[in-house]
Write a protein that holds these residues in place. Structure first.
Motif, short mmCIF file in Angstrom:
data_model
loop_
_atom_site.label_atom_id
_atom_site.label_comp_id
_atom_site.label_asym_id
_atom_site.label_seq_id
_atom_site.Cartn_x
_atom_site.Cartn_y
_atom_site.Cartn_z
N UNK A 1 26.15 56.75 -19.08
CA UNK A 1 27.35 56.13 -19.64
C UNK A 1 28.59 56.92 -19.23
N UNK A 2 28.48 58.24 -19.29
CA UNK A 2 29.63 59.08 -18.93
C UNK A 2 29.90 59.03 -17.43
N UNK A 3 28.83 58.95 -16.63
CA UNK A 3 29.01 58.83 -15.18
C UNK A 3 29.70 57.51 -14.85
N UNK A 4 29.28 56.44 -15.52
CA UNK A 4 29.92 55.14 -15.29
C UNK A 4 31.37 55.14 -15.74
N UNK A 5 31.66 55.82 -16.85
CA UNK A 5 33.05 55.90 -17.33
C UNK A 5 33.91 56.65 -16.31
N UNK A 6 33.37 57.73 -15.75
CA UNK A 6 34.08 58.48 -14.70
C UNK A 6 34.34 57.58 -13.50
N UNK A 7 33.31 56.86 -13.07
CA UNK A 7 33.44 55.97 -11.90
C UNK A 7 34.43 54.84 -12.18
N UNK A 8 34.41 54.31 -13.40
CA UNK A 8 35.37 53.25 -13.76
C UNK A 8 36.79 53.79 -13.74
N UNK A 9 36.97 55.04 -14.17
CA UNK A 9 38.29 55.67 -14.10
C UNK A 9 38.76 55.82 -12.67
N UNK A 10 37.83 56.15 -11.78
CA UNK A 10 38.15 56.25 -10.35
C UNK A 10 38.61 54.90 -9.80
N UNK A 11 37.87 53.85 -10.13
CA UNK A 11 38.22 52.51 -9.65
C UNK A 11 39.55 52.05 -10.23
N UNK A 12 39.76 52.34 -11.52
CA UNK A 12 41.02 51.96 -12.16
C UNK A 12 42.20 52.71 -11.52
N UNK A 13 42.01 54.02 -11.28
CA UNK A 13 43.05 54.81 -10.62
C UNK A 13 43.31 54.32 -9.21
N UNK A 14 42.25 53.92 -8.51
CA UNK A 14 42.42 53.38 -7.16
C UNK A 14 43.30 52.15 -7.17
N UNK A 15 43.05 51.25 -8.13
CA UNK A 15 43.82 50.01 -8.20
C UNK A 15 45.27 50.25 -8.56
N UNK A 16 45.51 51.07 -9.60
CA UNK A 16 46.88 51.27 -10.10
C UNK A 16 47.69 52.28 -9.28
N UNK A 17 47.05 53.36 -8.85
CA UNK A 17 47.78 54.47 -8.24
C UNK A 17 47.83 54.39 -6.71
N UNK A 18 46.75 53.92 -6.10
CA UNK A 18 46.68 53.92 -4.64
C UNK A 18 47.06 52.57 -4.02
N UNK A 19 46.48 51.51 -4.54
CA UNK A 19 46.61 50.22 -3.85
C UNK A 19 47.86 49.46 -4.26
N UNK A 20 48.08 49.30 -5.55
CA UNK A 20 49.20 48.46 -6.01
C UNK A 20 50.56 49.00 -5.57
N UNK A 21 50.84 50.33 -5.69
CA UNK A 21 52.13 50.83 -5.18
C UNK A 21 52.32 50.56 -3.69
#
Length: 358
Positions: free
Chosen positions: A83-103
């Motif tokens: 569960x914690x590994x998936x939460x970490x991975x979901x944070x990575x994907x969320x950060x990718x979308x908001x911080x890397x791709x959308x800007x």
């Protein structure tokens, strides 16, 4: 006369400054042609080849780690640590979308190199991201409905076949058995079990998530492959290696829970691992004619990045985080909730930190 002359000169100077002010603050599109010396070209090519191999290995290792759950108990999808590994991975994907791709999408679609109409009059990046998030929701819903109906049809077909076989074996006894079997089939076959439903959802999630990741991976690979600046290639090589590793962990966790057959699992993992290297190879091939400031490049990259961002943000929030954080197992354990929240923040923080370089 001297004072009057000085005042006149000052007034003229102020008028000229005011007249030039709009041109000083107006955005300008400066398209600079890359300089290609043989030395730089050869050196950059070496770094790009190194990037292809490094990023391929990083993505492959990242997407493969969750698959070790069959042998490593801590990585088993039924374990709390997962569960914690998936939460970490979901944070990575969320950060990718908001911080890397959308800007990047906003930067591309609001570039001064594009015509003011319509690109400067409407926030296309946000609109495309929103549309693709809604599209991901629709695809998610329709796919779930389709697979559910397909499951019901298989159950009905199985019941009919069983009835015909039993009827041929013994007419009298078969009549009694048919009635009981059909009743039992109606009671149990018409309702999708919780395990079957979760498995189906995990498979849909893994497929839609891989679609969103692949679109983005090809674009960032293309950008690295087309670049001729050594410093840019070096920073992208390191940043994208970590980026693909973490992103691979997120996708690998979803693939692991989907419980595909070995061949399908391997194909999805290899396909993810190859997308960025393929993008780099294509970028190398078109590096002499590719112009990242051209209107076509800006529009295509901006729209694809926007769509990818919308899909990844939707998947991270709805299908990964919401599903796990509202899971009764996590709701009943304060320790698991705290661990998952910390893992989520670390994952999002890591991707935010990488934005310094890429």
């Amino acid at each position: 006369m001297t004072i009057s002359s000085n005042k006149t000169s000052i007034n003229i100077l102020l008028f000229l400054l005011l007249a030039l002010l709009p041109t000083m603050v107006a955005p300008q599109c400066k398209v600079e042609e890359n300089s290609y010396s043989d030395t730089n070209n050869q050196l950059s090519l070496k770094y790009k080849i190194a990037a292809i191999l490094t990023i391929f290995l990083a993505g492959g290792i990242g997407v493969s780690i969750p698959q070790l759950g069959k042998k490593v108990e801590a990585l088993n999808p039924d374990n709390d640590i997962f569960f914690m590994i998936k939460a970490f991975a979901a944070g990575v994907i969320l950060g990718t979308g908001f911080i890397h791709i959308l800007p990047d999408a906003f930067e591309h679609l609001t570039s001064p190199c594009l015509d003011q109409k319509p690109w400067g009059k409407f926030p296309f990046a946000g609109f495309v991201a929103m549309s693709c998030a809604i599209g991901a929701l629709m695809l998610d819903t329709f796919a779930t409905s389709f697979y559910t109906k397909m499951h019901f049809n298989k159950q009905k077909t199985k019941q009919v076949v069983d009835v015909e076989i039993n009827d041929d074996v013994d007419e009298h006894a078969g009549h009694v058995h048919v009635h009981a079997h059909a009743t039992d089939g109606h009671a149990h076959g018409s309702v999708l079990s919780s395990h079957e439903y979760q498995l189906m959802r995990h498979r849909i999630i893994s497929q839609v998530l891989e679609l969103g990741i692949i679109v983005h991976s090809v674009i960032i690979g293309l950008s690295l492959g087309a670049s001729q600046h050594i410093s840019t290639i070096k920073s992208l090589l390191v940043a994208l290696s970590f980026h693909q590793f973490f992103e691979g962990m997120g996708l690998g966790g979803c693939i692991s829970q989907a419980k595909y057959k070995s061949l399908a699992t391997a194909m999805m993992a290899v396909f993810f691992s190859l997308t960025t290297p393929i993008g780099i190879a294509v970028g190398i091939g078109i590096s002499r004619i590719y112009n990242e400031d051209s209107a076509t490049s800006l529009i295509v990259e901006g729209i694809l990045n926007s769509g990818s961002a919308g899909i990844l943000v939707y998947m991270a929030l709805v299908d990964l985080l919401a599903a796990d954080f509202m899971n009764p197992r996590m709701q009943s354990s304060l320790r698991l909730q705290l661990g998952a929240n910390v893992s989520l923040l670390i994952g999002a923080g890591c991707m935010s930190f990488l934005a310094i370089w890429a």
